[in-house]
Design an enzyme around this catalytic site. Sequence first.
Site, PDB file in Angstrom:
ATOM      1  N   CYS A 120     -17.984 -15.287  -9.515  1.00 55.45           N
ATOM      2  CA  CYS A 120     -18.380 -14.514 -10.692  1.00 55.45           C
ATOM      3  C   CYS A 120     -19.270 -15.283 -11.660  1.00 55.45           C
ATOM      4  O   CYS A 120     -19.814 -14.698 -12.592  1.00 55.45           O
ATOM      5  CB  CYS A 120     -17.160 -13.933 -11.397  1.00 55.45           C
ATOM      6  SG  CYS A 120     -16.133 -15.118 -12.257  1.00 55.45           S
ATOM      7  N   CYS A 161      -9.732 -32.596  17.767  1.00 54.18           N
ATOM      8  CA  CYS A 161      -9.259 -33.496  18.830  1.00 54.18           C
ATOM      9  C   CYS A 161      -7.737 -33.488  18.932  1.00 54.18           C
ATOM     10  O   CYS A 161      -7.185 -33.663  20.012  1.00 54.18           O
ATOM     11  CB  CYS A 161      -9.795 -34.907  18.617  1.00 54.18           C
ATOM     12  SG  CYS A 161      -9.434 -35.580  17.007  1.00 54.18           S
ATOM     13  N   CYS A 208     -17.035 -20.691 -11.304  1.00 55.60           N
ATOM     14  CA  CYS A 208     -16.526 -19.925 -10.163  1.00 55.60           C
ATOM     15  C   CYS A 208     -17.642 -19.656  -9.163  1.00 55.60           C
ATOM     16  O   CYS A 208     -18.765 -19.333  -9.538  1.00 55.60           O
ATOM     17  CB  CYS A 208     -15.953 -18.608 -10.674  1.00 55.60           C
ATOM     18  SG  CYS A 208     -15.534 -17.464  -9.351  1.00 55.60           S
ATOM     19  N   ASN A 249       6.755  -3.158  10.944  1.00 56.37           N
ATOM     20  CA  ASN A 249       6.354  -2.669   9.616  1.00 56.37           C
ATOM     21  C   ASN A 249       7.446  -1.817   8.991  1.00 56.37           C
ATOM     22  O   ASN A 249       7.469  -1.601   7.788  1.00 56.37           O
ATOM     23  CB  ASN A 249       5.109  -1.760   9.710  1.00 56.37           C
ATOM     24  CG  ASN A 249       3.883  -2.480  10.245  1.00 56.37           C
ATOM     25  OD1 ASN A 249       3.056  -1.887  10.886  1.00 56.37           O
ATOM     26  ND2 ASN A 249       3.787  -3.775   9.973  1.00 56.37           N
ATOM     27  N   LEU A 250       8.327  -1.279   9.874  1.00 57.89           N
ATOM     28  CA  LEU A 250       9.201  -0.199   9.409  1.00 57.89           C
ATOM     29  C   LEU A 250      10.299  -0.670   8.461  1.00 57.89           C
ATOM     30  O   LEU A 250      10.962   0.143   7.846  1.00 57.89           O
ATOM     31  CB  LEU A 250       9.822   0.528  10.606  1.00 57.89           C
ATOM     32  CG  LEU A 250       8.819   1.149  11.595  1.00 57.89           C
ATOM     33  CD1 LEU A 250       9.547   1.918  12.685  1.00 57.89           C
ATOM     34  CD2 LEU A 250       7.841   2.074  10.889  1.00 57.89           C
ATOM     35  N   CYS A 270     -11.935 -17.368  -8.898  1.00 59.93           N
ATOM     36  CA  CYS A 270     -11.970 -18.352  -9.989  1.00 59.93           C
ATOM     37  C   CYS A 270     -11.005 -19.511  -9.770  1.00 59.93           C
ATOM     38  O   CYS A 270     -11.260 -20.631 -10.178  1.00 59.93           O
ATOM     39  CB  CYS A 270     -11.656 -17.675 -11.321  1.00 59.93           C
ATOM     40  SG  CYS A 270     -13.078 -16.837 -12.040  1.00 59.93           S
ATOM     41  N   GLY A 293       0.795  -1.213   0.000  1.00 61.23           N
ATOM     42  CA  GLY A 293       0.000   0.000   0.000  1.00 61.23           C
ATOM     43  C   GLY A 293       0.834   1.272   0.000  1.00 61.23           C
ATOM     44  O   GLY A 293       0.567   2.193  -0.768  1.00 61.23           O
TER      45      GLY A 293
END
Lengths: 586, 518
Positions: free
Chosen positions: A434, A177, A431, A59-60, A165, A32
């Site tokens: 879709c 168990c 699928c 994360n750095l 898909c 991101g």
Amino acid sequence: MAVDSYIKKMFGEKSSQFADAKVLLVGAGGIGCELLKDLIMMNIGEIHVLDLDTIDLSNLNRQFLFRHKDIKQSKSKTAIAAVEFFNYKSKLYAYHGSVLDTNLFPLSFFKQFNIIYNALDNLEARFYMNRMCLYLNIPLYESGTTGLKGQVQPIYPYLTECFSCVPKETPKTFPVCTIRSTPSKPVHCITWAKDFLFSQLFSNEDTNTQEIDASEFTNEEEAEASKKEVNELADLKKIIANEGDNEIVIKIFEKIFIADIERLLKIEELWKSREKPSFEQIKDYDHFFKDINKEYLTTCKDQSTLEEILKTFASSLLRLTDRFKNNENIEFDKDDEDTLFFVMSASNIRSLIFNIPTKNEFDVKQIAGNIIPAVATTNAIMAGFSALSSVNYFLENDNINRVVKSKMVFDSSSTDKVVNSSKLIKPNPSCSACSIVKGIITIDLSSTTLGQLRDKLIEKYNYGDDVEIMTLDSRLLYDFDLEDNLEEKLTNFINDQTVLLINDSDEKFDLIELYVLNSQNSEIILPELNIPLKKIKPSENENDENDDDDKLLVDNEENNDIKVTVSLDDDDDLVEEQPPMKKRKF
Amino acid sequence: MDRYDRQVRLWNTNGQNALSNSSVCFINISSAATETIKNIILPGINSITIIDSQSTIPSNDSLELLKLNNLKSNYFYGINNSHSFEYIAQNIAYNLSNLNPDVKSINVLTDPLQSFISQGDNFWKQFDCVVYSFDAQTDPYIDLLSEILWHLNIPLVKLSSIGFYSYYTVQFNQLNIIETHQNDLVDLRLDSPWDELISYINNIDISHVSNPNEYFKYPYNVILIKLYQDNKQKFGKKLTTKQIRQEIDKLFLTCDESNLLEAYNKAYLLMKNSSELSENIKELFNNIPNELTCDTSLFWILVSSLKKFYDKYNQLPLSGVLPDMESDSEKYKELKEIYRRKFISDKEFIYFESMQLLNSLNRSPSELKDNDHLITLFVKNCKYLKIINGSKHKNLSETVLKQVPNNNNMVLYLAFQILEKFIKLEQRYPNQNDKSNLRTLAVSYLCGEKTLPSFPDGLDKFLDEISRYSGIEIHNISAVIGGITGQEIIKLLTNQYIPVNNSLVFDGISGKTHSFKL
């Protein structure tokens, strides 16, 4: 000097396509952060960034928009604040919340975007976004990385393969168990400590949700023992909440590591072909519990001695108890030291009892946290491909050409290519997502009855006789056996922003999916749909009704392979008859 | 270290240590170089040095103007910040410097490249890798630099990005990679157990078990070896996987002895011939220097010992790594101990052989004594060791012309060569009006090489496209090539995984990468 100089020079008048676009970036993590930068550099008009997470130290090493001072802050908001120094033209919006939350993000929220970029780290949200994009017919750029591997998949709904898909490998699960009674590997003990013990003791969720299904155990005695364990744990939870001295440690220890094990030992059936658990290795426990405190031993991460294991258990338990009493909502988090140490030490104690090798912090963290190795470079490569691939969206005028130009990219194991790329493939005709015709229905849930909805459906889509109405989690609301429900108002069954499945009782038409938008005082507005005929299931003739129920159950579990099966022989015909592009109007 | 938790799982602590002790030099700043720097700062490189002498005040030189504009369309060139910088590299270094506080320094050197080249080895040996972005001013000195770095065995990376195209090449003399991560290190040695394991197995009787609990004592490798050895004696020949499975089937008492099931599933492992050498190792043995000297690296000393080991035992040393197996943990521990002891004794063989070699060369024993961790890694990974011989940068343009007719993927690289020739001649990037100039240049360039029969397919398309770009760097392309270059540099610095050898082109229009060796 404007940022977009190259966009103008490269793409001429098409550059306005970038500036006019509104895109959503789901996830402000490893991919991101990179993708946000890349999209800004493409001079995209509006970029909306959505993430539910906060920033962690780990994360750095790759999420370059975050600094040490940002730890615990919202990822999406920090990411947007971080790019401020740069002279960008895009308008940026941050949302802190779960993409699955329909209160925050109803269908109408997603509708505003031209493209959605997935930069997610979990399957559930990926499947969900895939479905939203199918409802709205929005191109989705899906991406992911694991260590040095990764892939990018552009999804043009109904034209190319969607995220569902190809069946996805779901995380390995173990029989109940094995986890609860007969562990034989370290991972069994870690799963027990994390998913059972920890959540029973500290989770705020009602313990009843963890109802035990007796059929999952090999024998009744065992199921009974398990049930007892749960009930007694609920008592312990009360002790944790109300008492507070160091007695807690002994009480809990003796309950889960002595009494519960003794109970298991009595079930002889279990130990016929297995080694019995034994207290031999932990028999000196009270010695180590004499002076306990809330400070961790400096060597507690090694977990190489009984002292390290038991004292870590005691300290983490006491610390978590304090937090619990402060009404903190504690969830297991691999980066939350107390929760990790508790799971680590508890699983190691169990390992000692079951004569299984113990594991140190590094290993437990990986297993318990489902840690996926991650590095800046792979994220940069895959985010780069995701952004680059979407350039075709802006340059081409229609989806057919966009599909032709777009490429799927994935890491290559051979050293003569760093990545492989391939053309986009047509959707899988069976699928689970879709291939099912979808539409959006607007309806006033508080004034409409289930019967009115049924009648409208039959009228609108020309169902021959009757329909079955179900929710996405396969709760049956109506079929001919459930006539009583017909008089009930829909608010008694479903909410705004949920999905209904409609099945033709005659088995003539295929299943359809309707996304419900609640609108007060509105008539029932049903979408225009071309409902295809039911795909022929060769084995169906021999099947009795029970089998059909099974089929429906499976249909609705997205993680599963699709069961609206078509035999290979029929496959080609079907493609001919029903082009993979199933247009949907609403 | 918690900061690096996610990546340490890829290259272990020794890889991380190698990275945090490495310095990388970047000659000329570019968008692609900037992205690369970001990608090695984040994982924790020790320090970065940038050699670039362009000032922030635009001159009238078209190449300088272009470079400045390209950098401004690049994330790490701060435009709004209050600092004023004399040099463009300082601006970028400033914005990169706050990415990771563990990075010791990002130095900017603004003297011309030639002044550092004239300092020779002494200056360059401080770096573990040098990365060069094409630039017309500095290009004439790169051959000299390539010579220096070749002898120091420091990798020299070259990268360039224009429009939708980019490439990466690397020059290194030789790489000796211990941790290739090609495979997990499990080595069960099922087909040829050693003495201690045989006697352990001989003391086991699984044919007369009446209590299923008894079976559970034995992990699957014990069961497999036992069946294999017993039947080999009985029938005088090896059993097939199918036959072994039939034998295992006979042992089941309750159908859910988990270790028997595991043995059944893993029976195919018996077919592995553990004395056969992989191509990697054959190549490794073929490359052992004819004469070991005072300067021979420890790696080759160890490989020489490894070969002696193989010549003597017809096996490579055992890794000592056992997977998790369904078993009684007492028995598992016993077995693990047997495998570990074998590993230790094999490692000792390597150690003593190597020690003797060092002695015979009058070298200090501390070379080995201080490197126990390395020897352990070496022996554990000995089945997957790899050497890679590189080729010299200087000769690349000749090689490319020889190879292009046989390799379509190189055409884009050839287009870059012609582009760089153009820039050096004209002191500017080609634009729309230069299509025919570029083609003419291409023909005269190609004519210099008599072996080339015709104008390579696709070259004109690449050249036309390049002239359309007028020297513009697209951030997205730089981001991808910067990611790839960062990844490759990390492989080189950690000396783990198998890097590209030695060139790669990325065509952003088709979304494809190709690599080839020049």
